[in-house]
Scaffold this motif. Structure first.
Motif, PDB file in Angstrom:
ATOM      1  N   GLN A  89       0.833  -1.212   0.000  1.00 11.89           N
ATOM      2  CA  GLN A  89       0.000   0.000   0.000  1.00 11.89           C
ATOM      3  C   GLN A  89       0.862   1.254   0.000  1.00 11.89           C
ATOM      4  OE1 GLN A  89      -2.463  -0.307   3.468  1.00 11.89           O
ATOM      5  NE2 GLN A  89      -4.119  -1.395   2.406  1.00 11.89           N
ATOM      6  N   SER A  92       2.584   1.787  -3.400  1.00  7.24           N
ATOM      7  CA  SER A  92       1.711   2.102  -4.546  1.00  7.24           C
ATOM      8  C   SER A  92       1.207   3.530  -4.520  1.00  7.24           C
ATOM      9  CB  SER A  92       0.541   1.128  -4.575  1.00  7.24           C
ATOM     10  OG  SER A  92      -0.295   1.314  -3.440  1.00  7.24           O
ATOM     11  N   LYS A  93       1.448   4.270  -3.473  1.00 11.74           N
ATOM     12  CA  LYS A  93       0.992   5.674  -3.371  1.00 11.74           C
ATOM     13  C   LYS A  93       1.897   6.578  -4.142  1.00 11.74           C
ATOM     14  CE  LYS A  93      -1.417   5.417   0.987  1.00 11.74           C
ATOM     15  NZ  LYS A  93      -1.544   5.920   2.306  1.00 11.74           N
TER      16      LYS A  93
END
Length: 93
Positions: A89, A92-93
Motif C-alpha cells: 500500500q 503504490s501511493k
C-alpha cells in the motif's frame, strides 16, 4: 583402529538405519582389508552396545524442545502477510 573407533562411536545417536549402514561400511572395510576381521567384529559389537542404550524421545520431550511449533510459524506468516500488504500500500501511493 582407535581413530576409526572414535569416528564410529562419535555418531552413537544414530537411528537403526544408520546403524545398518555403519555395519555395512564396517563389512566393506573388512572385505577391502582396511581393518582386520577381529577389528570389524569389535567395532560392530561396540556400535551395537552403544546404540542399544538409545531411547526414543517422548512427545512431551519433543514438545519441550526450543523449536518453533506449527502454530508459531503460521502466526509469523500471518504477521508477514500483513506487513507485506501494508508495504505494498505504501509503495503504490
Amino acid at each position: 583402529m582407535d581413530e576409526l573407533k572414535k569416528i564410529f562411536l562419535a555418531g552413537v545417536g544414530m537411528t537403526s538405519t544408520s546403524i545398518e549402514k555403519a555395519e555395512k561400511l564396517i563389512n566393506e572395510m573388512v572385505e577391502k582389508g582396511r581393518v582386520t576381521v577381529q577389528e570389524g567384529k569389535e567395532l560392530q559389537t561396540e556400535l551395537t552396545r552403544k546404540a542399544s542404550g538409545i531411547v526414543p524421545a517422548t512427545k512431551a520431550e519433543l514438545d519441550n524442545l526450543p523449536f518453533a511449533k506449527k502454530e508459531d510459524v503460521e502466526a509469523l506468516e500471518a504477521k508477514m502477510d500483513a506487513i507485506n500488504a501494508k508495504l505494498d500500500q505504501l509503495l503504490s501511493k
